[in-house]
Design an enzyme around this catalytic site. Structure first.
Site, short mmCIF file in Angstrom:
data_model
loop_
_atom_site.label_atom_id
_atom_site.label_comp_id
_atom_site.label_asym_id
_atom_site.label_seq_id
_atom_site.Cartn_x
_atom_site.Cartn_y
_atom_site.Cartn_z
N SER A 93 30.64 -82.15 -81.82
CA SER A 93 29.71 -82.34 -80.71
C SER A 93 30.40 -81.75 -79.50
O SER A 93 31.51 -82.17 -79.14
CB SER A 93 29.42 -83.83 -80.52
N GLU A 94 29.76 -80.77 -78.85
CA GLU A 94 30.50 -79.94 -77.89
C GLU A 94 30.87 -80.67 -76.60
O GLU A 94 31.62 -80.15 -75.79
CB GLU A 94 29.75 -78.64 -77.58
N ASN A 95 30.35 -81.88 -76.41
CA ASN A 95 30.80 -82.67 -75.27
C ASN A 95 32.20 -83.26 -75.50
O ASN A 95 32.73 -83.92 -74.61
CB ASN A 95 29.80 -83.76 -74.92
#
Lengths: 211, 234
Positions: free
Chosen positions: A49-51
């Site tokens: 998850s790129e966060n």
């Protein structure tokens, strides 16, 4: 427009899951791509998850939501035993650096040269590209999952994109409700037709050059 | 040197001025410096430029500063959750510079590391690349993006010791470390300030060299999109 048969959302997600190889680190976009996680079976797949997370787990049970634990769509999620957290610069470092094997994401338009448009419709409200431009430019393989046609029955698989691009020449494979197409030299190559869809029907629904 | 302050307003004292450039941590409403944003609202500082991945929602996060018209410009990757933002943007009251999310994070990190610019493939062939220097490396085209140095960083961490060593919690880390790094001054709000020596030095996420002022406070930690699954038993 005659309604073609073909795959529903879950069948498209299941077909997309076949693309993933054991051991891969993968980023899934919002919408149908999110459903791909339900179909990876026994394969050892780690979701990014790129966060700022590797090893994304399922949604929490009611009462277990944690405001400090969300996915890139801002939804509450859970961690797994393998989970690792990191900051946004590190996260996009692994994306830009090609460490993420594949991204599966939705699209508004895809062109036969691999151009992708999925962030902006001129004249409509623009919310931003988020991490989409970084992902398509950086990951090993870009797989688009989308409906083959728009709500007016027009092909979303085009000779060239009409909308502002998210990335240029970035798409490797397109999975739609009508079939699977690869971006190759000179156009698109049919990999598979969806259930009940003939090759002629797939060609007829596609504006892009099929080689 | 004492880094611990009694309140958000005290910690921002002397640091705020009209027209300043602030880098803020957070992703959506997760890990945002909510106490410092409230204090900036109270201070009434105007014509602010924010580098922040998002713009909050109407009544939380940077959204509260949009309601009071304190923001002149946003540098963000995604602003879809804020109706007041959209109203001001469409009416031309608010400037908006879209940055791809990873480019924004790296611009902050680079700025904090003394790197004035870097080349990236992100955005090549898109509107993002317009007007930027293009350069080929090993047969691939890249564009030049510039590092960000802000007047002030405002950041949320989970724990700090009294010297400013920080520990973040889960995905609330997000943009906070790069935002902290790129400010000339960095003010951090945490849920708990612990005695120096009680954090494991091997488990510090951001060393105190980047942190100038710290406050502890009660956080709302609002959830933006509560999603759950059914329990299968019972």
């Amino acid at each position: 427009m005659t309604e073609l048969k073909g795959w529903n959302r879950d069948q498209m997600a299941a077909r997309a899951a076949e693309e993933l190889q054991d051991g891969w680190y993968v980023n899934l976009g919002i919408g149908i791509p999110t459903l791909v996680a339900n179909y990876v079976g026994d394969k050892d797949i780690t979701l990014q998850s790129e966060n700022g997370m590797l090893g994304m787990g399922p949604f929490p049970f009611e009462g277990d939501e944690d405001p400090d634990l969300i996915n890139a769509g801002k939804q509450t999620i859970t961690e797994l035993k393998r989970t690792a957290y990191f900051d946004s610069a590190t996260s996009f470092g692994m994306i830009r650096g090609g460490k993420i094997a594949a991204a599966i994401l939705g699209a508004m338009e895809v062109a036969e040269n691999g151009d992708l448009a999925n962030w902006m419709i001129p004249g409509k409200l623009v919310k931003g590209m988020g991490g989409a431009m970084d992902l398509v430019a950086g990951v090993g393989r870009v797989i688009v999952v989308m409906d083959h046609t728009n709500k007016h029955g027009e092909s979303k698989v085009l000779k060239s994109c009409t909308l502002p691009l998210t990335g240029q020449g970035v798409v490797n494979r397109i999975i739609t409700n009508l079939g699977v197409l690869d971006v190759v030299e000179g156009g698109l190559r049919i990999v598979a037709c969806a259930d009940g869809v003939t090759e002629d029907e797939l060609r007829a629904a596609t504006e892009a050059t099929i080689v | 040197m004492k880094k611990v302050y009694g309140s958000a307003s005290e910690a921002l004292d002397g640091l705020l001025f009209d027209g300043m450039f602030i880098a803020a941590g957070g992703f959506g409403l997760c890990g945002i410096p909510e106490l410092l944003l409230s204090a900036i609202k109270e201070a009434g500082t105007k014509d602010l430029t924010f580098a922040s991945n998002n713009a909050g929602v109407d009544d939380f996060g940077i959204g509260i500063l949009l309601q009071t018209r304190q923001v002149k410009k946003m540098i963000s990757s995604y602003v879809g959750e804020n109706a007041e933002f959209m109203r001001q943007y469409l009416s031309g009251e608010l400037e908006l510079e879209f940055n791809p999310q990873g480019t924004l994070a790296e611009r902050m990190r680079a700025g904090g590391c003394g790197i004035p610019g870097f080349y990236t493939k992100t955005g090549v062939g898109t509107v993002i690349a317009e007007g930027k220097e293009h350069k080929d490396f090993n047969g691939q085209t890249y564009i030049l993006e510039e590092g960000i140095v802000a007047d002030l960083s405002i950041v949320k961490a989970w724990k700090a010791d009294e010297t400013g060593n920080l520990v973040f919690r889960k995905t609330a880390r997000n943009f906070n470390p790069p935002a902290a790094m790129c400010g000339k001054t960095c003010v951090v709000e945490v849920e708990e300030i612990v005695p120096t020596g009680s954090l494991d030095p091997d488990h510090i996420h951001l060393p105190g060299i980047y942190v100038h002022r710290i406050i502890q406070g009660a956080h709302e930690n609002r959830i933006e999109k509560r999603t759950t699954r059914q329990r299968e038993d019972a």
